[in-house]
Write a protein that holds these residues in place. Sequence first.
Motif, PDB file in Angstrom:
ATOM      1  N   LEU A  29       0.804  -1.222   0.000  1.00  0.00           N
ATOM      2  CA  LEU A  29       0.000   0.000   0.000  1.00  0.00           C
ATOM      3  C   LEU A  29       0.840   1.276   0.000  1.00  0.00           C
ATOM      4  CD1 LEU A  29      -3.008  -1.031   2.257  1.00  0.00           C
ATOM      5  CD2 LEU A  29      -3.018  -0.627  -0.211  1.00  0.00           C
ATOM      6  N   PRO A  30       1.878   1.397   0.842  1.00  0.00           N
ATOM      7  CA  PRO A  30       2.672   2.617   0.792  1.00  0.00           C
ATOM      8  C   PRO A  30       3.712   2.644  -0.340  1.00  0.00           C
ATOM      9  CG  PRO A  30       3.425   1.256   2.610  1.00  0.00           C
ATOM     10  CD  PRO A  30       2.219   0.583   2.028  1.00  0.00           C
ATOM     11  N   GLY A  31       3.894   1.527  -1.051  1.00  0.00           N
ATOM     12  CA  GLY A  31       4.734   1.558  -2.241  1.00  0.00           C
ATOM     13  C   GLY A  31       6.094   0.906  -2.148  1.00  0.00           C
ATOM     14  N   ASN A  72      -1.859  -1.658  -5.602  1.00  0.00           N
ATOM     15  CA  ASN A  72      -0.884  -0.630  -5.957  1.00  0.00           C
ATOM     16  C   ASN A  72      -0.171  -1.045  -7.236  1.00  0.00           C
ATOM     17  OD1 ASN A  72       1.108   1.283  -6.188  1.00  0.00           O
ATOM     18  ND2 ASN A  72       1.640   1.277  -4.017  1.00  0.00           N
ATOM     19  N   PRO A  73      -0.685  -0.608  -8.384  1.00  0.00           N
ATOM     20  CA  PRO A  73      -0.099  -1.004  -9.670  1.00  0.00           C
ATOM     21  C   PRO A  73       1.339  -0.523  -9.879  1.00  0.00           C
ATOM     22  CG  PRO A  73      -2.251   0.027  -9.969  1.00  0.00           C
ATOM     23  CD  PRO A  73      -1.881   0.200  -8.543  1.00  0.00           C
ATOM     24  N   ASP A  74       1.803   0.426  -9.061  1.00  0.00           N
ATOM     25  CA  ASP A  74       3.170   0.915  -9.205  1.00  0.00           C
ATOM     26  C   ASP A  74       4.210  -0.053  -8.644  1.00  0.00           C
ATOM     27  OD1 ASP A  74       2.304   3.272 -10.412  1.00  0.00           O
ATOM     28  OD2 ASP A  74       2.066   4.284  -8.482  1.00  0.00           O
ATOM     29  N   VAL A  75       3.770  -1.000  -7.834  1.00  0.00           N
ATOM     30  CA  VAL A  75       4.674  -1.991  -7.252  1.00  0.00           C
ATOM     31  C   VAL A  75       4.941  -3.089  -8.282  1.00  0.00           C
ATOM     32  CG1 VAL A  75       4.902  -3.758  -5.459  1.00  0.00           C
ATOM     33  CG2 VAL A  75       3.931  -1.522  -4.894  1.00  0.00           C
ATOM     34  N   GLN A  76       6.211  -3.421  -8.488  1.00  0.00           N
ATOM     35  CA  GLN A  76       6.549  -4.539  -9.358  1.00  0.00           C
ATOM     36  C   GLN A  76       6.223  -5.826  -8.608  1.00  0.00           C
ATOM     37  OE1 GLN A  76      10.562  -4.494 -10.891  1.00  0.00           O
ATOM     38  NE2 GLN A  76      10.605  -2.266 -10.845  1.00  0.00           N
ATOM     39  N   ALA A  77       5.474  -6.705  -9.232  1.00  0.00           N
ATOM     40  CA  ALA A  77       5.058  -7.931  -8.558  1.00  0.00           C
ATOM     41  C   ALA A  77       5.229  -9.122  -9.485  1.00  0.00           C
ATOM     42  CB  ALA A  77       3.605  -7.819  -8.109  1.00  0.00           C
ATOM     43  N   SER A  78       5.659 -10.235  -8.888  1.00  0.00           N
ATOM     44  CA  SER A  78       5.771 -11.480  -9.637  1.00  0.00           C
ATOM     45  C   SER A  78       5.535 -12.636  -8.676  1.00  0.00           C
ATOM     46  CB  SER A  78       7.142 -11.604 -10.312  1.00  0.00           C
ATOM     47  OG  SER A  78       8.167 -11.605  -9.354  1.00  0.00           O
ATOM     48  N   TYR A  79       5.354 -13.819  -9.262  1.00  0.00           N
ATOM     49  CA  TYR A  79       5.167 -15.005  -8.432  1.00  0.00           C
ATOM     50  C   TYR A  79       5.974 -16.153  -9.014  1.00  0.00           C
ATOM     51  CZ  TYR A  79       2.014 -17.135 -11.840  1.00  0.00           C
ATOM     52  OH  TYR A  79       1.489 -17.707 -12.973  1.00  0.00           O
ATOM     53  N   ILE A  80       6.278 -17.098  -8.138  1.00  0.00           N
ATOM     54  CA  ILE A  80       6.990 -18.308  -8.545  1.00  0.00           C
ATOM     55  C   ILE A  80       6.190 -19.492  -8.029  1.00  0.00           C
ATOM     56  CG2 ILE A  80       9.106 -19.661  -8.320  1.00  0.00           C
ATOM     57  CD1 ILE A  80      10.568 -16.983  -7.765  1.00  0.00           C
ATOM     58  N   HIS A  81       5.810 -20.373  -8.934  1.00  0.00           N
ATOM     59  CA  HIS A  81       5.086 -21.586  -8.560  1.00  0.00           C
ATOM     60  C   HIS A  81       6.116 -22.688  -8.404  1.00  0.00           C
ATOM     61  CE1 HIS A  81       1.990 -24.900  -9.735  1.00  0.00           C
ATOM     62  NE2 HIS A  81       2.352 -24.963  -8.500  1.00  0.00           N
ATOM     63  N   CYS A  82       6.492 -22.963  -7.150  1.00  0.00           N
ATOM     64  CA  CYS A  82       7.439 -24.038  -6.905  1.00  0.00           C
ATOM     65  C   CYS A  82       7.222 -24.598  -5.513  1.00  0.00           C
ATOM     66  CB  CYS A  82       8.887 -23.577  -7.100  1.00  0.00           C
ATOM     67  SG  CYS A  82       9.541 -22.604  -5.770  1.00  0.00           S
ATOM     68  N   ASP A  83       7.785 -25.770  -5.291  1.00  0.00           N
ATOM     69  CA  ASP A  83       7.668 -26.464  -4.010  1.00  0.00           C
ATOM     70  C   ASP A  83       8.271 -25.597  -2.914  1.00  0.00           C
ATOM     71  OD1 ASP A  83       7.507 -28.288  -1.938  1.00  0.00           O
ATOM     72  OD2 ASP A  83       9.146 -29.526  -2.680  1.00  0.00           O
ATOM     73  N   THR A  84       7.505 -25.362  -1.862  1.00  0.00           N
ATOM     74  CA  THR A  84       7.995 -24.555  -0.736  1.00  0.00           C
ATOM     75  C   THR A  84       8.298 -25.428   0.460  1.00  0.00           C
ATOM     76  OG1 THR A  84       5.733 -24.106  -0.036  1.00  0.00           O
ATOM     77  CG2 THR A  84       6.782 -22.477  -1.461  1.00  0.00           C
TER      78      THR A  84
END
Length: 90
Positions: A29-31, A72-84
């Motif tokens: 939220l705050p960036g 917050n669309p200004d935040v770069q976001a990604s995900y990784i689908h892997c065994d945790t």
Amino acid sequence: QGQKALGETTVILIRATAAGTETLKNLVLPGIGKIVVVDDVLGEEEQACSNFFIRPGKNRAQGTMEYLQELNPDVQASYIHCDTGSQWQA
């Protein structure tokens, strides 16, 4: 300086639990600069009751990342689908 430092920070969330996603939301939220969510579990209807970021039928990492990106669309976001499992243990 604090806001600048936050904007240059990257946080990785391993396992998209309710507590973890709520904490990440408070940074998005705050960036914060960038987030990466790592999980291999599919979201289930029961999980959505306690974790607003779960999308039933979708990988928890992906669903969490998408919801947080909407906040917050200004935040770069990604995900990784892997065994945790054991490879992430300290």
